[in-house]
Design a protein around this motif. Structure first.
Motif, short mmCIF file in Angstrom:
data_model
loop_
_atom_site.label_atom_id
_atom_site.label_comp_id
_atom_site.label_asym_id
_atom_site.label_seq_id
_atom_site.Cartn_x
_atom_site.Cartn_y
_atom_site.Cartn_z
N SER A 135 0.79 -1.24 0.00
CA SER A 135 0.00 0.00 0.00
C SER A 135 0.82 1.29 0.00
O SER A 135 0.26 2.36 -0.22
CB SER A 135 -0.92 0.02 1.24
OG SER A 135 -0.16 0.05 2.44
N TRP A 136 2.15 1.23 0.24
CA TRP A 136 2.86 2.49 0.43
C TRP A 136 2.89 3.33 -0.83
O TRP A 136 2.93 2.83 -1.94
CB TRP A 136 4.24 2.27 1.03
CG TRP A 136 5.30 1.59 0.20
CD1 TRP A 136 5.14 0.58 -0.69
CD2 TRP A 136 6.71 1.86 0.25
NE1 TRP A 136 6.35 0.19 -1.22
CE2 TRP A 136 7.32 0.95 -0.66
CE3 TRP A 136 7.51 2.75 0.97
CZ2 TRP A 136 8.71 0.93 -0.86
CZ3 TRP A 136 8.87 2.73 0.77
CH2 TRP A 136 9.46 1.83 -0.14
N THR A 137 2.85 4.64 -0.64
CA THR A 137 2.82 5.61 -1.74
C THR A 137 4.16 6.32 -1.82
O THR A 137 5.03 6.18 -0.96
CB THR A 137 1.72 6.64 -1.48
OG1 THR A 137 2.06 7.41 -0.32
CG2 THR A 137 0.36 5.98 -1.28
N TRP A 138 4.30 7.13 -2.88
CA TRP A 138 5.54 7.90 -3.01
C TRP A 138 5.65 8.97 -1.92
O TRP A 138 6.75 9.27 -1.46
CB TRP A 138 5.63 8.52 -4.40
CG TRP A 138 6.03 7.50 -5.42
CD1 TRP A 138 5.24 6.89 -6.35
CD2 TRP A 138 7.34 6.95 -5.58
NE1 TRP A 138 5.97 5.97 -7.08
CE2 TRP A 138 7.26 6.00 -6.64
CE3 TRP A 138 8.57 7.16 -4.96
CZ2 TRP A 138 8.37 5.27 -7.06
CZ3 TRP A 138 9.67 6.43 -5.38
CH2 TRP A 138 9.56 5.49 -6.43
N ASP A 139 4.52 9.53 -1.50
CA ASP A 139 4.57 10.49 -0.39
C ASP A 139 5.03 9.81 0.89
O ASP A 139 5.82 10.38 1.66
CB ASP A 139 3.19 11.12 -0.18
CG ASP A 139 2.84 12.14 -1.26
OD1 ASP A 139 3.77 12.62 -1.93
OD2 ASP A 139 1.64 12.43 -1.43
N ARG A 167 8.11 -4.38 -3.25
CA ARG A 167 7.43 -3.69 -4.36
C ARG A 167 7.72 -2.19 -4.30
O ARG A 167 8.01 -1.62 -3.24
CB ARG A 167 5.92 -3.94 -4.30
CG ARG A 167 5.53 -5.38 -4.47
CD ARG A 167 4.03 -5.58 -4.42
NE ARG A 167 3.34 -4.98 -5.55
CZ ARG A 167 2.05 -5.20 -5.83
NH1 ARG A 167 1.33 -5.99 -5.06
NH2 ARG A 167 1.49 -4.62 -6.88
N LEU A 168 7.61 -1.56 -5.45
CA LEU A 168 7.84 -0.12 -5.52
C LEU A 168 6.75 0.65 -4.80
O LEU A 168 5.59 0.19 -4.74
CB LEU A 168 7.86 0.32 -6.99
CG LEU A 168 9.00 -0.20 -7.86
CD1 LEU A 168 8.74 0.15 -9.32
CD2 LEU A 168 10.33 0.38 -7.40
N PRO A 169 7.07 1.82 -4.26
CA PRO A 169 6.00 2.70 -3.76
C PRO A 169 5.03 3.02 -4.90
O PRO A 169 5.43 3.09 -6.07
CB PRO A 169 6.75 3.95 -3.31
CG PRO A 169 8.17 3.53 -3.13
CD PRO A 169 8.40 2.42 -4.12
#
Length: 450
Positions: A189-193, A314-316
């Motif tokens: 679930s992580w985002t770039w922010d 996994r990527l943000p």
């Protein structure tokens, strides 16, 4: 034959020439040298069977460790094929393609050429690579994963054989997270922010020599970021640029903020590190960054160099509306020069490298997780060391959700990485703004691939 002080090759009396492996020395011309291929290509190889003893050349990029295991695999091939002698050539990645361009333009290309990125299309479309259908009696491609084979198929021709699967993802140093007392990100679930916030928190919670993240800017990273944001990577299927200037601007705005807040290193350190390509030279490899981004087959080198518990994630932003920005890609491709005088021998070498357990015993996963299921089973049965098991498990997990998108960059796209690095330096040193960089990226890459 050994290298003298400037790398040129010399013959020394008493050396058994049949078993010598020689270091590549091809001069320097640059990628522009490939432009001459259309005029000087030797055309399709004569694919009649070889007769008698023959000698072929096999080139790749890498370090001394890769040379040792590759030469061991070649020795096994020569033992099984006493009528074929293989002279091997290798050099560091930064110099490899410049020198290969010089050799190919001069009609002196190796018989078996290791390729990667957009280079197979550049060489194949200019007639420098052999259509592998012409050597199918000696090279069995049916045993390889179909999705992996797609990496070497373009212009309705199979030009390359994948050495193994690889993926671009996040790389996490769990020891630094533990030291900082910060929870690991939720990769589902992580985002770039959230990544940017984590990078700052980690930098603040560790000593001044440790950073929350390495500067993440790279052409591969932009490919994934664009797919997450737009549903399309850097290029379209018909070979045009698909990157909107405003999305590139958003990326450079993010990295500028990371620099300003201390989440990533200073401009001078990032610029210095960009010229040091070995994993052990990176901040991750030195145990000085909690988060980085790179290819899955670097995990072993990073863990060994740092001595830390480094894992793949996994990527943000990878669970957004457009699906995963990650993809499975051939780590490298074996190709055959269209000018080879010994297509059978070259094809037999490639077949041995990707299809024999004898080669797998030496090469293992150095060139990615093998694309041959039988070889994967063999390596798993032999028992995998911890670093390799981490990569095996991650590739298996990624293969369950990536959507299979893969577009080989068009001719000229090998310039993209150089353009990205130059613009990133200018941004980091505040010579241009993210907005200017976004438009310059579009203008310069469009010109390069036109």
């Amino acid at each position: 034959m050994i290298a003298n002080a400037d790398g040129a090759l010399e013959r020394r009396d008493g050396v058994d020439m049949k078993n010598v492996k020689r270091t590549i020395r091809l001069g320097a011309l640059g990628v522009a040298g490939i432009l001459a291929l259309g005029a000087c290509s030797q055309g399709s190889a004569d694919t009649d069977a070889d007769e008698g003893d023959v000698t072929i050349r096999f080139a790749w990029w890498g370090n001394d460790e890769r040379a040792e295991i590759t030469n061991a695999a070649v020795d096994a091939f020569e033992a099984a094929n006493p009528d074929i002698t293989v002279e091997t050539e290798f050099i560091d990645f930064n110099s490899y393609f410049d020198r290969l361009a010089t050799a190919t333009a001069g009609g002196d290309a190796p018989d078996v050429i290791t390729m990667g990125g957009a280079y197979p299309r550049e060489y194949g479309d200019r007639g420098a690579l052999l259509d592998l259908a012409e050597v199918s009696q000696w090279l069995d491609l049916s045993v390889l994963d179909e999705s992996a084979l797609a990496n070497g198929y373009f212009s309705e021709t199979q030009y390359g054989v994948p050495t193994g699967a690889n993926t671009f993802g996040a790389i996490i140093n769990r020891d630094i997270f533990e030291e900082a007392g910060i929870a690991l990100p939720d990769e589902e679930s992580w985002t770039w922010d959230e990544f940017a916030d984590l990078a700052v928190q980690l930098s603040d919670a560790t000593d001044s020599d440790t950073y929350g993240a390495e500067d993440p800017t790279a052409a591969d990273m932009l490919d994934a970021y664009l797919y997450q944001r737009t549903g399309q990577g850097l290029y379209t299927e018909d070979g045009t640029l698909a990157a909107p200037a405003e999305v590139i601007t958003d990326w450079f705005t993010l990295t500028t903020q990371l620099r300003d807040t201390g989440g990533t290193p200073s401009a001078s350190l990032t610029s210095e590190l960009s010229t040091q390509t070995a994993p052990e030279q990176s901040l991750l490899g030195q145990g000085r960054a909690a988060i980085g981004f790179g290819w899955s087959n670097s995990i072993g080198a990073l863990r060994d160099a740092s001595g830390d518990d480094i894992v793949l994630a996994r990527l943000p932003g990878d669970t957004g509306e457009h699906g995963s920005g990650m993809w499975l890609q051939a780590s490298q491709l074996y190709t055959i020069s269209s000018g080879t005088e010994h297509p059978e021998a070259a094809a037999r070498l490639v077949d041995f490298l990707v299809g024999s357990t004898e080669a797998a015993e030496h090469i293992g996963t150095d060139r990615g997780i093998p694309s041959n299921p039988e070889i994967r089973e063999f390596l798993a049965a032999e028992g995998l060391e911890e670093n390799t098991q981490i990569e095996f498990d991650f590739i298996e997990r990624v293969s369950g959700f990536v959507d299979g998108h893969f577009v080989i960059g068009p001719t000229g796209s090998t310039e993209t990485a150089l353009i990205v690095d130059r613009l990133n330096d200018q941004i980091l040193f505040e010579q241009i703004t993210p907005e200017q960089a976004g438009q310059q990226f579009v203008d310069e890459v469009t010109a390069a691939i036109s």
